[in-house]
Design an enzyme around this catalytic site. Structure first.
Site, short mmCIF file in Angstrom:
data_model
loop_
_atom_site.label_atom_id
_atom_site.label_comp_id
_atom_site.label_asym_id
_atom_site.label_seq_id
_atom_site.Cartn_x
_atom_site.Cartn_y
_atom_site.Cartn_z
N ASP A 53 0.76 -1.27 -0.10
CA ASP A 53 -0.03 0.05 -0.01
C ASP A 53 0.83 1.33 0.24
OD1 ASP A 53 -2.39 -1.07 -0.06
OD2 ASP A 53 -2.66 -1.32 2.13
N TYR A 111 7.18 -9.61 7.51
CA TYR A 111 6.83 -8.01 7.94
C TYR A 111 7.34 -7.62 9.23
CZ TYR A 111 3.49 -7.63 3.92
OH TYR A 111 3.06 -7.21 2.64
#
Lengths: 255, 255
Positions: A53, A111
Protein backbone atom coordinates in the site's frame (compact mmCIF):
# COMPACT_ATOMS: atom_id res chain seq x y z
CA UNK A 1 15.73 -16.87 -26.20
CA UNK A 2 13.66 -15.25 -23.47
CA UNK A 3 15.08 -15.00 -19.96
CA UNK A 4 13.24 -14.29 -16.71
CA UNK A 5 15.14 -11.98 -14.36
CA UNK A 6 14.22 -11.78 -10.66
CA UNK A 7 14.94 -8.65 -8.61
CA UNK A 8 14.85 -7.99 -4.87
CA UNK A 9 13.67 -4.43 -4.30
CA UNK A 10 14.05 -2.14 -1.25
CA UNK A 11 12.19 1.17 -1.01
CA UNK A 12 11.17 4.05 1.19
CA UNK A 13 7.43 4.17 0.43
CA UNK A 14 6.93 7.74 1.70
CA UNK A 15 6.83 9.41 -1.72
CA UNK A 16 4.89 6.71 -3.63
CA UNK A 17 1.29 5.70 -4.13
CA UNK A 18 2.12 2.11 -3.27
CA UNK A 19 3.46 -0.65 -5.53
CA UNK A 20 0.74 -1.13 -8.11
CA UNK A 21 0.46 0.83 -11.38
CA UNK A 22 -2.07 3.65 -11.29
CA UNK A 23 -3.03 6.26 -13.80
CA UNK A 24 -1.75 9.71 -12.83
CA UNK A 25 0.30 8.55 -9.81
CA UNK A 26 3.93 7.53 -9.37
CA UNK A 27 4.25 4.05 -7.89
CA UNK A 28 7.13 1.64 -7.20
CA UNK A 29 6.00 -0.49 -10.15
CA UNK A 30 5.82 2.50 -12.53
CA UNK A 31 9.34 3.57 -11.52
CA UNK A 32 10.72 0.05 -12.05
CA UNK A 33 8.99 -0.28 -15.44
CA UNK A 34 10.38 3.09 -16.53
CA UNK A 35 13.95 2.30 -15.37
CA UNK A 36 14.08 -1.21 -16.89
CA UNK A 37 12.44 -0.07 -20.16
CA UNK A 38 15.02 2.71 -20.39
CA UNK A 39 17.83 0.20 -19.80
CA UNK A 40 16.60 -2.32 -22.38
CA UNK A 41 15.30 0.14 -24.97
CA UNK A 42 11.82 -1.37 -25.16
CA UNK A 43 8.72 -1.45 -22.99
CA UNK A 44 9.10 -3.82 -20.02
CA UNK A 45 6.52 -4.62 -17.31
CA UNK A 46 7.49 -6.15 -13.98
CA UNK A 47 5.34 -8.62 -12.02
CA UNK A 48 5.63 -8.10 -8.28
CA UNK A 49 5.21 -10.49 -5.35
CA UNK A 50 3.50 -8.02 -3.03
CA UNK A 51 1.38 -5.00 -3.97
CA UNK A 52 2.28 -2.93 -0.91
CA UNK A 53 0.00 0.00 0.00
CA UNK A 54 0.87 3.68 -0.25
CA UNK A 55 3.42 4.61 2.41
CA UNK A 56 4.52 1.04 3.18
CA UNK A 57 8.30 0.40 3.00
CA UNK A 58 10.26 -2.66 1.88
CA UNK A 59 13.67 -4.18 2.39
CA UNK A 60 12.95 -7.11 0.08
CA UNK A 61 9.93 -7.11 -2.21
CA UNK A 62 10.37 -9.44 -5.21
CA UNK A 63 9.57 -8.91 -8.89
CA UNK A 64 10.36 -10.55 -12.23
CA UNK A 65 10.54 -9.37 -15.84
CA UNK A 66 11.35 -11.08 -19.14
CA UNK A 67 14.02 -10.00 -21.61
CA UNK A 68 16.37 -11.17 -24.35
CA UNK A 69 19.30 -9.06 -23.16
CA UNK A 70 22.72 -10.76 -22.77
CA UNK A 71 23.46 -8.70 -19.62
CA UNK A 72 24.67 -11.12 -16.89
CA UNK A 73 21.79 -11.60 -14.41
CA UNK A 74 23.66 -10.25 -11.39
CA UNK A 75 24.59 -7.04 -13.29
CA UNK A 76 20.97 -5.93 -13.68
CA UNK A 77 20.82 -4.59 -10.09
CA UNK A 78 23.45 -1.90 -10.66
CA UNK A 79 22.26 -1.06 -14.17
CA UNK A 80 18.64 -0.56 -13.01
CA UNK A 81 19.74 1.40 -9.91
CA UNK A 82 21.56 3.88 -12.14
CA UNK A 83 18.12 4.75 -13.58
CA UNK A 84 16.13 4.82 -10.31
CA UNK A 85 15.70 7.53 -7.66
CA UNK A 86 17.61 6.94 -4.40
CA UNK A 87 14.50 5.89 -2.49
CA UNK A 88 14.16 2.72 -4.59
CA UNK A 89 17.06 0.23 -4.84
CA UNK A 90 17.42 -3.14 -6.50
CA UNK A 91 19.35 -5.04 -3.85
CA UNK A 92 19.96 -8.25 -5.86
CA UNK A 93 19.21 -9.68 -9.30
CA UNK A 94 19.36 -13.27 -10.56
CA UNK A 95 17.84 -15.47 -13.26
CA UNK A 96 14.96 -17.91 -12.67
CA UNK A 97 13.20 -20.42 -14.91
CA UNK A 98 10.68 -18.93 -17.33
CA UNK A 99 7.69 -20.38 -15.41
CA UNK A 100 8.74 -18.99 -12.00
CA UNK A 101 6.04 -16.57 -10.78
CA UNK A 102 6.53 -14.51 -7.61
CA UNK A 103 2.92 -15.00 -6.44
CA UNK A 104 2.57 -18.70 -7.28
CA UNK A 105 5.24 -20.11 -4.97
CA UNK A 106 5.23 -21.60 -1.52
CA UNK A 107 6.99 -19.01 0.58
CA UNK A 108 7.55 -17.52 3.98
CA UNK A 109 6.90 -13.78 4.01
CA UNK A 110 8.10 -11.48 6.81
CA UNK A 111 6.86 -8.02 7.86
CA UNK A 112 7.96 -5.69 10.65
CA UNK A 113 5.75 -3.05 12.27
CA UNK A 114 7.51 -0.34 14.33
CA UNK A 115 5.91 1.61 17.17
CA UNK A 116 7.77 4.45 18.86
CA UNK A 117 6.73 4.96 22.50
CA UNK A 118 8.04 8.01 24.29
CA UNK A 119 7.77 11.69 25.05
CA UNK A 120 7.62 12.70 21.40
CA UNK A 121 8.17 11.23 17.96
CA UNK A 122 11.84 11.21 16.96
CA UNK A 123 12.17 13.33 13.79
CA UNK A 124 14.48 10.79 12.14
CA UNK A 125 11.96 7.95 12.85
CA UNK A 126 8.79 9.83 11.92
CA UNK A 127 8.51 8.33 8.42
CA UNK A 128 9.14 4.74 9.52
CA UNK A 129 7.17 4.22 12.73
CA UNK A 130 3.86 4.87 14.44
CA UNK A 131 3.99 7.02 17.56
CA UNK A 132 2.33 6.75 20.94
CA UNK A 133 3.03 9.02 23.90
CA UNK A 134 1.76 6.30 26.30
CA UNK A 135 3.86 3.70 28.08
CA UNK A 136 3.66 0.25 26.57
CA UNK A 137 3.53 -2.98 28.54
CA UNK A 138 5.91 -4.85 26.26
CA UNK A 139 5.72 -8.08 28.28
CA UNK A 140 1.94 -8.19 27.79
CA UNK A 141 2.43 -7.57 24.04
CA UNK A 142 4.91 -10.48 23.87
CA UNK A 143 2.48 -12.77 25.67
CA UNK A 144 -0.41 -11.73 23.42
CA UNK A 145 1.64 -12.24 20.24
CA UNK A 146 2.03 -15.96 20.99
CA UNK A 147 -1.70 -16.59 20.39
CA UNK A 148 -1.37 -15.59 16.72
CA UNK A 149 1.08 -18.38 15.83
CA UNK A 150 -0.29 -21.32 13.86
CA UNK A 151 -3.06 -21.85 11.31
CA UNK A 152 -6.17 -19.75 12.04
CA UNK A 153 -9.10 -18.17 10.27
CA UNK A 154 -7.98 -14.53 10.46
CA UNK A 155 -11.31 -12.99 9.35
CA UNK A 156 -11.17 -10.65 12.40
CA UNK A 157 -7.89 -9.27 11.03
CA UNK A 158 -8.97 -8.61 7.45
CA UNK A 159 -10.04 -5.18 6.18
CA UNK A 160 -13.72 -5.03 5.17
CA UNK A 161 -14.28 -5.45 1.43
CA UNK A 162 -11.37 -7.83 0.88
CA UNK A 163 -11.77 -10.21 -2.08
CA UNK A 164 -9.85 -13.10 -0.50
CA UNK A 165 -11.48 -16.50 -1.14
CA UNK A 166 -10.31 -17.92 2.16
CA UNK A 167 -9.35 -16.05 5.32
CA UNK A 168 -7.30 -18.97 6.68
CA UNK A 169 -3.58 -18.24 6.95
CA UNK A 170 -0.62 -19.73 8.84
CA UNK A 171 1.66 -17.60 10.99
CA UNK A 172 4.97 -19.45 11.39
CA UNK A 173 6.61 -17.01 13.74
CA UNK A 174 5.74 -13.80 15.59
CA UNK A 175 8.00 -11.82 17.90
CA UNK A 176 7.84 -8.52 19.79
CA UNK A 177 11.16 -6.80 20.55
CA UNK A 178 11.79 -3.47 22.30
CA UNK A 179 15.01 -1.57 21.69
CA UNK A 180 16.57 1.83 22.26
CA UNK A 181 16.95 3.95 19.14
CA UNK A 182 20.58 4.85 19.83
CA UNK A 183 22.70 1.71 19.56
CA UNK A 184 24.52 2.99 22.65
CA UNK A 185 21.36 3.15 24.75
CA UNK A 186 21.44 6.92 25.36
CA UNK A 187 17.88 7.36 24.13
CA UNK A 188 15.53 7.09 27.14
CA UNK A 189 12.49 6.17 25.03
CA UNK A 190 12.01 2.99 23.07
CA UNK A 191 10.85 1.52 19.80
CA UNK A 192 8.80 -1.69 19.78
CA UNK A 193 9.07 -3.88 16.70
CA UNK A 194 6.51 -6.56 15.87
CA UNK A 195 7.91 -9.09 13.42
CA UNK A 196 5.63 -11.64 11.85
CA UNK A 197 6.36 -14.43 9.36
CA UNK A 198 3.57 -16.31 7.57
CA UNK A 199 2.58 -18.07 4.37
CA UNK A 200 0.62 -15.00 3.32
CA UNK A 201 -1.40 -12.15 4.82
CA UNK A 202 -4.91 -10.82 4.28
CA UNK A 203 -5.47 -7.19 3.33
CA UNK A 204 -4.24 -4.97 6.22
CA UNK A 205 -3.73 -8.08 8.38
CA UNK A 206 -0.32 -7.06 9.79
CA UNK A 207 -1.49 -3.51 10.50
CA UNK A 208 -4.57 -4.85 12.33
CA UNK A 209 -2.49 -7.36 14.34
CA UNK A 210 -0.16 -4.46 15.24
CA UNK A 211 -3.17 -2.34 16.30
CA UNK A 212 -4.49 -5.18 18.45
CA UNK A 213 -1.08 -5.70 20.09
CA UNK A 214 -0.85 -1.94 20.67
CA UNK A 215 -4.23 -2.12 22.46
CA UNK A 216 -2.72 -4.84 24.68
CA UNK A 217 0.39 -2.71 25.33
CA UNK A 218 -1.88 0.19 26.37
CA UNK A 219 -3.94 -2.04 28.71
CA UNK A 220 -7.10 -1.74 26.60
CA UNK A 221 -7.07 -5.48 25.89
CA UNK A 222 -5.56 -8.41 27.80
CA UNK A 223 -3.24 -11.04 26.28
CA UNK A 224 -5.86 -13.70 27.06
CA UNK A 225 -8.44 -11.83 24.92
CA UNK A 226 -6.65 -12.74 21.69
CA UNK A 227 -8.11 -16.27 21.24
CA UNK A 228 -11.66 -14.85 21.54
CA UNK A 229 -10.87 -12.05 19.09
CA UNK A 230 -9.65 -14.64 16.57
CA UNK A 231 -12.70 -16.87 17.17
CA UNK A 232 -15.11 -13.95 16.66
CA UNK A 233 -14.35 -13.88 12.89
CA UNK A 234 -15.45 -10.25 13.07
CA UNK A 235 -13.28 -7.27 12.11
CA UNK A 236 -14.91 -5.20 14.89
CA UNK A 237 -13.50 -7.50 17.60
CA UNK A 238 -9.88 -6.62 16.77
CA UNK A 239 -7.95 -3.38 17.33
CA UNK A 240 -7.44 -0.47 14.91
CA UNK A 241 -5.57 -0.60 11.58
CA UNK A 242 -2.31 1.22 12.32
CA UNK A 243 -0.88 3.67 9.73
CA UNK A 244 0.99 2.37 6.67
CA UNK A 245 4.23 4.21 7.43
CA UNK A 246 5.11 1.89 10.35
CA UNK A 247 5.04 -1.21 8.13
CA UNK A 248 8.05 -2.67 6.29
CA UNK A 249 8.00 -5.76 4.08
CA UNK A 250 11.24 -7.41 5.20
CA UNK A 251 11.36 -10.19 2.66
CA UNK A 252 10.49 -13.55 1.15
CA UNK A 253 12.01 -16.98 1.58
CA UNK A 254 11.04 -19.40 -1.18
CA UNK A 255 11.20 -23.14 -0.55
CA UNK B 1 10.41 38.61 36.40
CA UNK B 2 12.43 37.15 33.53
CA UNK B 3 12.82 33.40 33.31
CA UNK B 4 15.32 31.43 31.23
CA UNK B 5 13.84 28.31 29.63
CA UNK B 6 16.11 25.52 28.35
CA UNK B 7 14.96 23.18 25.58
CA UNK B 8 16.41 19.93 24.25
CA UNK B 9 15.79 19.76 20.49
CA UNK B 10 15.79 16.77 18.09
CA UNK B 11 15.67 17.26 14.32
CA UNK B 12 16.02 15.67 10.93
CA UNK B 13 18.42 18.13 9.29
CA UNK B 14 17.61 17.03 5.70
CA UNK B 15 15.32 19.95 4.85
CA UNK B 16 17.22 22.73 6.68
CA UNK B 17 20.17 25.00 6.00
CA UNK B 18 21.70 24.08 9.35
CA UNK B 19 21.01 25.56 12.77
CA UNK B 20 22.11 29.17 12.44
CA UNK B 21 19.89 32.02 11.23
CA UNK B 22 20.44 32.99 7.59
CA UNK B 23 18.75 35.48 5.36
CA UNK B 24 16.54 33.76 2.76
CA UNK B 25 16.95 30.22 4.14
CA UNK B 26 14.94 28.16 6.60
CA UNK B 27 17.07 26.93 9.51
CA UNK B 28 16.40 25.08 12.77
CA UNK B 29 16.95 28.34 14.67
CA UNK B 30 14.54 30.30 12.44
CA UNK B 31 11.84 27.65 12.92
CA UNK B 32 12.30 27.66 16.72
CA UNK B 33 12.22 31.48 16.86
CA UNK B 34 9.04 31.52 14.76
CA UNK B 35 7.29 28.84 16.86
CA UNK B 36 8.22 30.33 20.26
CA UNK B 37 7.42 33.90 19.13
CA UNK B 38 4.02 32.66 17.95
CA UNK B 39 3.42 30.95 21.30
CA UNK B 40 4.42 33.97 23.41
CA UNK B 41 3.02 36.71 21.16
CA UNK B 42 6.29 38.67 20.93
CA UNK B 43 9.62 38.27 19.17
CA UNK B 44 11.81 35.65 20.84
CA UNK B 45 15.33 34.59 19.85
CA UNK B 46 16.87 31.32 21.01
CA UNK B 47 20.57 30.83 21.81
CA UNK B 48 21.80 27.39 20.79
CA UNK B 49 24.59 25.19 22.13
CA UNK B 50 25.71 23.84 18.75
CA UNK B 51 25.39 25.49 15.33
CA UNK B 52 25.11 22.27 13.37
CA UNK B 53 25.80 22.40 9.61
CA UNK B 54 23.22 21.94 6.84
CA UNK B 55 22.08 18.31 6.69
CA UNK B 56 23.36 17.33 10.16
CA UNK B 57 20.77 15.71 12.46
CA UNK B 58 20.28 15.93 16.23
CA UNK B 59 18.71 13.92 19.01
CA UNK B 60 19.63 16.48 21.66
CA UNK B 61 20.85 19.93 20.73
CA UNK B 62 20.30 22.50 23.54
CA UNK B 63 18.97 26.05 23.40
CA UNK B 64 17.68 28.69 25.81
CA UNK B 65 15.34 31.66 25.55
CA UNK B 66 14.07 34.28 28.02
CA UNK B 67 10.45 35.06 28.75
CA UNK B 68 8.02 36.38 31.37
CA UNK B 69 5.34 33.78 30.66
CA UNK B 70 3.81 31.90 33.62
CA UNK B 71 3.67 28.65 31.58
CA UNK B 72 5.18 25.82 33.70
CA UNK B 73 8.67 25.10 32.35
CA UNK B 74 7.98 21.46 31.44
CA UNK B 75 4.86 22.47 29.43
CA UNK B 76 6.85 24.49 26.90
CA UNK B 77 7.93 21.35 24.98
CA UNK B 78 4.40 20.38 23.95
CA UNK B 79 3.28 23.98 23.33
CA UNK B 80 6.25 24.69 21.05
CA UNK B 81 5.89 21.32 19.24
CA UNK B 82 2.31 22.22 18.33
CA UNK B 83 3.80 25.09 16.27
CA UNK B 84 6.73 23.19 14.70
CA UNK B 85 6.93 20.93 11.64
CA UNK B 86 7.27 17.19 12.40
CA UNK B 87 10.97 17.10 11.53
CA UNK B 88 11.82 19.32 14.55
CA UNK B 89 10.76 18.29 18.08
CA UNK B 90 11.38 19.79 21.50
CA UNK B 91 12.06 16.66 23.54
CA UNK B 92 12.27 18.32 26.98
CA UNK B 93 11.98 21.76 28.52
CA UNK B 94 13.05 23.03 31.95
CA UNK B 95 14.04 26.27 33.68
CA UNK B 96 17.64 27.32 34.40
CA UNK B 97 19.17 30.29 36.21
CA UNK B 98 19.22 33.52 34.22
CA UNK B 99 23.02 33.41 33.77
CA UNK B 100 23.10 29.83 32.37
CA UNK B 101 24.47 29.92 28.81
CA UNK B 102 24.54 26.77 26.64
CA UNK B 103 28.00 27.54 25.20
CA UNK B 104 29.70 28.70 28.43
CA UNK B 105 29.44 25.48 30.42
CA UNK B 106 31.74 22.57 31.06
CA UNK B 107 30.13 19.72 29.21
CA UNK B 108 30.53 16.38 27.52
CA UNK B 109 29.21 16.45 23.96
CA UNK B 110 28.45 13.27 21.98
CA UNK B 111 28.17 12.72 18.22
CA UNK B 112 27.47 9.61 16.16
CA UNK B 113 28.56 9.11 12.55
CA UNK B 114 26.87 6.27 10.60
CA UNK B 115 28.40 4.45 7.64
CA UNK B 116 26.40 1.88 5.69
CA UNK B 117 28.57 -0.81 4.09
CA UNK B 118 26.91 -3.21 1.69
CA UNK B 119 25.66 -3.97 -1.78
CA UNK B 120 23.63 -0.77 -2.03
CA UNK B 121 22.37 2.05 0.13
CA UNK B 122 19.21 1.14 2.02
CA UNK B 123 16.47 3.61 0.93
CA UNK B 124 15.23 4.07 4.52
CA UNK B 125 18.81 4.85 5.69
CA UNK B 126 19.85 7.08 2.81
CA UNK B 127 19.21 10.38 4.63
CA UNK B 128 20.99 9.34 7.83
CA UNK B 129 24.16 7.53 6.79
CA UNK B 130 27.10 7.62 4.39
CA UNK B 131 27.38 4.70 1.98
CA UNK B 132 30.28 2.57 0.81
CA UNK B 133 30.00 -0.50 -1.39
CA UNK B 134 33.35 -1.80 -0.07
CA UNK B 135 33.85 -4.19 2.81
CA UNK B 136 35.00 -2.55 6.01
CA UNK B 137 37.58 -4.01 8.39
CA UNK B 138 35.66 -3.04 11.54
CA UNK B 139 38.30 -4.50 13.89
CA UNK B 140 40.94 -2.21 12.34
CA UNK B 141 38.57 0.77 12.75
CA UNK B 142 38.06 -0.11 16.43
CA UNK B 143 41.82 -0.34 16.99
CA UNK B 144 42.43 2.97 15.19
CA UNK B 145 39.73 4.77 17.16
CA UNK B 146 41.59 4.16 20.43
CA UNK B 147 44.41 6.53 19.40
CA UNK B 148 42.01 9.51 19.36
CA UNK B 149 41.15 9.28 23.07
CA UNK B 150 42.70 11.85 25.39
CA UNK B 151 43.87 15.45 25.04
CA UNK B 152 45.50 16.19 21.69
CA UNK B 153 46.11 19.06 19.30
CA UNK B 154 43.58 18.10 16.61
CA UNK B 155 44.83 20.59 13.96
CA UNK B 156 44.95 17.71 11.42
CA UNK B 157 41.20 17.23 11.98
CA UNK B 158 40.07 20.82 11.56
CA UNK B 159 38.63 22.24 8.34
CA UNK B 160 40.84 24.88 6.72
CA UNK B 161 39.81 28.44 7.51
CA UNK B 162 38.52 27.67 11.01
CA UNK B 163 38.65 30.60 13.44
CA UNK B 164 39.32 28.47 16.54
CA UNK B 165 41.90 30.06 18.88
CA UNK B 166 43.22 26.68 20.04
CA UNK B 167 43.03 23.34 18.27
CA UNK B 168 43.55 21.36 21.49
CA UNK B 169 40.53 19.26 22.50
CA UNK B 170 39.90 16.28 24.78
CA UNK B 171 38.12 13.14 23.58
CA UNK B 172 36.75 11.30 26.61
CA UNK B 173 35.41 8.31 24.81
CA UNK B 174 35.32 6.91 21.27
CA UNK B 175 33.71 3.66 20.14
CA UNK B 176 33.08 1.88 16.84
CA UNK B 177 30.11 -0.51 16.71
CA UNK B 178 28.81 -2.57 13.77
CA UNK B 179 25.20 -3.71 13.67
CA UNK B 180 22.62 -5.19 11.33
CA UNK B 181 19.90 -2.79 10.20
CA UNK B 182 17.06 -5.20 10.96
CA UNK B 183 16.86 -5.78 14.71
CA UNK B 184 16.29 -9.44 13.84
CA UNK B 185 19.54 -9.76 11.91
CA UNK B 186 17.93 -10.57 8.54
CA UNK B 187 19.82 -7.82 6.76
CA UNK B 188 23.08 -9.29 5.36
CA UNK B 189 24.84 -5.91 5.17
CA UNK B 190 25.85 -3.75 8.09
CA UNK B 191 25.94 -0.24 9.46
CA UNK B 192 29.02 0.97 11.33
CA UNK B 193 28.49 3.68 13.93
CA UNK B 194 31.34 5.81 15.26
CA UNK B 195 30.41 7.44 18.55
CA UNK B 196 32.65 10.09 20.05
CA UNK B 197 32.34 12.09 23.27
CA UNK B 198 34.53 15.13 23.97
CA UNK B 199 34.69 18.53 25.66
CA UNK B 200 34.18 20.19 22.28
CA UNK B 201 34.97 19.66 18.61
CA UNK B 202 36.69 21.75 15.94
CA UNK B 203 34.90 22.63 12.72
CA UNK B 204 34.22 19.36 10.79
CA UNK B 205 36.32 17.42 13.33
CA UNK B 206 33.92 14.48 13.74
CA UNK B 207 33.38 14.20 9.97
CA UNK B 208 37.18 14.18 9.39
CA UNK B 209 37.75 11.59 12.16
CA UNK B 210 35.01 9.48 10.51
CA UNK B 211 36.68 9.88 7.10
CA UNK B 212 40.04 8.84 8.56
CA UNK B 213 38.50 5.78 10.27
CA UNK B 214 36.76 4.93 6.98
CA UNK B 215 40.18 5.03 5.27
CA UNK B 216 41.38 2.53 7.90
CA UNK B 217 38.33 0.33 7.34
CA UNK B 218 39.06 0.33 3.60
CA UNK B 219 42.75 -0.57 4.15
CA UNK B 220 43.99 2.80 2.84
CA UNK B 221 45.50 3.63 6.24
CA UNK B 222 46.65 1.44 9.14
CA UNK B 223 45.51 1.82 12.76
CA UNK B 224 49.13 2.57 13.72
CA UNK B 225 49.17 5.57 11.33
CA UNK B 226 46.81 7.57 13.54
CA UNK B 227 49.43 8.91 16.04
CA UNK B 228 51.52 10.27 13.13
CA UNK B 229 48.45 11.84 11.51
CA UNK B 230 47.65 13.61 14.80
CA UNK B 231 51.30 14.72 15.24
CA UNK B 232 51.44 16.13 11.68
CA UNK B 233 49.14 19.05 12.68
CA UNK B 234 48.27 19.20 8.98
CA UNK B 235 44.77 18.77 7.56
CA UNK B 236 46.21 16.99 4.50
CA UNK B 237 47.52 14.11 6.64
CA UNK B 238 44.00 13.01 7.67
CA UNK B 239 41.22 11.38 5.65
CA UNK B 240 38.34 13.05 3.79
CA UNK B 241 35.50 15.06 5.38
CA UNK B 242 32.51 12.70 5.15
CA UNK B 243 29.07 14.11 4.17
CA UNK B 244 26.93 15.96 6.71
CA UNK B 245 23.95 13.57 6.46
CA UNK B 246 25.78 10.75 8.33
CA UNK B 247 26.32 12.94 11.41
CA UNK B 248 23.94 13.17 14.40
CA UNK B 249 24.48 15.31 17.48
CA UNK B 250 23.39 12.88 20.19
CA UNK B 251 23.49 15.20 23.17
CA UNK B 252 25.12 17.16 25.96
CA UNK B 253 25.87 16.27 29.55
CA UNK B 254 26.52 19.31 31.74
CA UNK B 255 28.52 18.95 34.95
Amino acid sequence: MSRRIRIKVAYDGTAYHGWQLQSNAVTIESELNRAISDLLGREVTVTGASRTDAGVHALGNIAVFDCDSPIPAEKFAGAINARLPEDIRVVLSDEVSSDWHPRHQDCRKTYEYRIRAGRCMLPTERLYSHFTCHRLDVEAMKEASGYFAGEHDFASFCAAGSQAESTVRTIYDIEVVAFKESVFGIDPDKTVVIRVTGNGFLYNMVRIIAGTLLDVGLGRKKPGDIPDIIKALDRRAAGPTLPAKGLTLIGYEYS
